[in-house]
Design a protein around this motif. Sequence first.
Motif, PDB file in Angstrom:
ATOM      1  N   THR A 183      90.800  -1.389 -12.672  1.00  9.54           N
ATOM      2  CA  THR A 183      90.987  -0.183 -11.858  1.00  9.54           C
ATOM      3  C   THR A 183      90.436   1.040 -12.572  1.00  9.54           C
ATOM      4  O   THR A 183      89.774   1.893 -11.968  1.00  9.54           O
ATOM      5  CB  THR A 183      92.484   0.032 -11.547  1.00  9.54           C
ATOM      6  OG1 THR A 183      92.984  -1.091 -10.812  1.00  9.54           O
ATOM      7  CG2 THR A 183      92.698   1.296 -10.728  1.00  9.54           C
ATOM      8  N   TYR A 197      86.680   1.120 -12.365  1.00 14.32           N
ATOM      9  CA  TYR A 197      86.229   1.609 -11.058  1.00 14.32           C
ATOM     10  C   TYR A 197      86.312   3.139 -11.008  1.00 14.32           C
ATOM     11  O   TYR A 197      85.376   3.811 -10.543  1.00 14.32           O
ATOM     12  CB  TYR A 197      87.091   1.009  -9.943  1.00 14.32           C
ATOM     13  CG  TYR A 197      86.920   1.707  -8.624  1.00 14.32           C
ATOM     14  CD1 TYR A 197      85.854   1.390  -7.787  1.00 14.32           C
ATOM     15  CD2 TYR A 197      87.804   2.707  -8.215  1.00 14.32           C
ATOM     16  CE1 TYR A 197      85.673   2.049  -6.579  1.00 14.32           C
ATOM     17  CE2 TYR A 197      87.625   3.372  -7.015  1.00 14.32           C
ATOM     18  CZ  TYR A 197      86.568   3.039  -6.201  1.00 14.32           C
ATOM     19  OH  TYR A 197      86.386   3.698  -5.008  1.00 14.32           O
ATOM     20  N   ASN A 240      83.277   5.845 -10.659  1.00 16.98           N
ATOM     21  CA  ASN A 240      83.270   6.772  -9.539  1.00 16.98           C
ATOM     22  C   ASN A 240      83.224   8.222 -10.000  1.00 16.98           C
ATOM     23  O   ASN A 240      82.500   9.054  -9.443  1.00 16.98           O
ATOM     24  CB  ASN A 240      84.502   6.541  -8.660  1.00 16.98           C
ATOM     25  CG  ASN A 240      84.515   7.429  -7.433  1.00 16.98           C
ATOM     26  OD1 ASN A 240      85.239   8.404  -7.367  1.00 16.98           O
ATOM     27  ND2 ASN A 240      83.713   7.073  -6.435  1.00 16.98           N
ATOM     28  N   PRO A 280      90.448  -0.277  -2.990  1.00 20.44           N
ATOM     29  CA  PRO A 280      90.394   0.539  -4.210  1.00 20.44           C
ATOM     30  C   PRO A 280      90.788   1.971  -3.904  1.00 20.44           C
ATOM     31  O   PRO A 280      90.622   2.454  -2.778  1.00 20.44           O
ATOM     32  CB  PRO A 280      88.922   0.428  -4.626  1.00 20.44           C
ATOM     33  CG  PRO A 280      88.179   0.151  -3.353  1.00 20.44           C
ATOM     34  CD  PRO A 280      89.104  -0.697  -2.540  1.00 20.44           C
TER      35      PRO A 280
END
Length: 593
Positions: free
Chosen positions: A97, A100, A104, A183
């Motif tokens: 997580t 990610y 981002n 997500p």
Amino acid sequence: MSTARPTTLCEAFQRVATRAPDAVALRSADGATTITWRQYAGRVRTIAGGLAALGLERGDTVALMLTNRPEFHLCDTAVLHAGATPFSVYNTNPADTLAYQFENAGNRIVICEKQFFPVVLAAAGQGGTVEHVICVDDAPDGALSLNTIESNTASTFDFDASWQAVQPDDLLTIVYTSGTTGPPKGVELTHTNFIENARITDDFGGVDATDRAISYLPDAHAANRWFAHYTNLLHGVPITTVPDVKLIIAALTEIRPTAFLGVPRIWVKLKAALEQRIADEPNPAKRALAQWAFATGRAKARADSEGRSLGSVDTIRYTLADRMVLSKVRRQLGLDQVRIAVTGAAPIPPEVHEFVLGLGVPLCEGWGMSECTAAVTVNRPNRIKIGTVGIPVPGAEIRIAEDGEVLVRGPMVMRGYRKSPEKTSEAIDSNGWLSTGDIGSIDIDGFLSIVDRKKELIINAAGKNMSPTNIENVIASNCPLVGTVIVIGDARLFNTALICLDRETAATFAAKNKLEVQSVADLATHAAIRDAVAAGITSANAKLSRVEQVKKYTILSDTWEPGSDYLTPTNKLRRKPIIDHYADTIDRMYKQT
């Protein structure tokens, strides 16, 4: 000094820090760390300079993974003054997580504690462009210490020019939603978003340096950043940091905050503890007095909620109850000086809200979402309607779509989802209306009530629509042993539930009743525990309509932790993964005759 409202939080902080430079700005709950405004401003300058030496530039992002501690405020504020954007991640996030989110956000720097260094390192190996990890405590091999950063300020860095260049529409932070599916999305919020949203404090009499607040919820959650960190920067409210939610009761009695944000679970447990204390009172006269006082307080709360004035006799009765019992309870809880009390992030059971108001704590329920900076509606202390989330904050417009969804427009609505223009356009229409995903209604007085999430409503086999959250709240408020409950009933003939015990409450119950248990599994199967839960379910069902009642339930030996496959970091249920994982258990409840 200018009296105009600041347009950025950097400008606000610089003003606040000069008003009373030797006053305390930040402190840790244990008193080990105390930081004045002068020290705060000085360290923001050195940290910002040290980050610039690492190559941090205007428009960059920096991730923070910290518990509630003064260093969070120092580092977050320093990043802002460097012209960059800080964002927080949940401490429970696994490496995938985090990877990610790093990808981002595009951050090259992570600021964390030593305990989180391994997972940060693992995440950096999976994705993103992380180049530097800074530890605010002891720095392990491969990390930099905060002391090192502060002692290596870039000689060419112009601190004042840097923060003065920050613009109102610059990115203040990114809030990664703890979504129940898929997500997390990166909600981009600007300085203007927060400063406009913060106008609501005027309706509470304003906040300033004479107030006291506690930061104990995760700073990755928009509500805690809003209530603690950003009000500290904007208004100079001194903050006490509490690293563990289990320490909040002790912190309340020591700090005696004037402003307090309490998630519903805090108030649910408070009600259960006080009611148990009364039940355990050995003196019949004292027990009867307390029961009378609490009932009198609740009666006043109901009257206030309904807009009714108490008669002269009831007014005298309440005055006596407050003097003899309620004021003493507030003092014992550390809530005797609270003038701004807010509950949000999840619905509070109405009877729990009534109970807290009955104590004389002006608890105002609000509603909002990360996409709206935090607050969209909130009750005001002079008019609290139990069962509603209040009226719009200044600048907010709300309306109800044809299908019942709540739509929001105003200056607090996010800039958009990071690197996701498609999802942004899906959420915000061409006229600026944000689709919230919540079903609600507005009463004749303009108070909003939220029914449930649009995608989570139960539609049973007979076509009846129900709110699982409402049912779960009634169970939680009537069954103190329940920690987490999920109600199932979509396309079914009746409702069932899966229940996880509250480990602390169940352990206390076991010790008090001298139960022979060795584990959570023993607690879940012990006859006395099961009887107590059954009594709570019976009590809850009596307050629900026939179709809403839970006919069967299973007490699980499992515990669901925030940030797990079954709960988001903010304790919201991940319904589909739960239902999928416990499919056999659920089917057995429906197959039983």
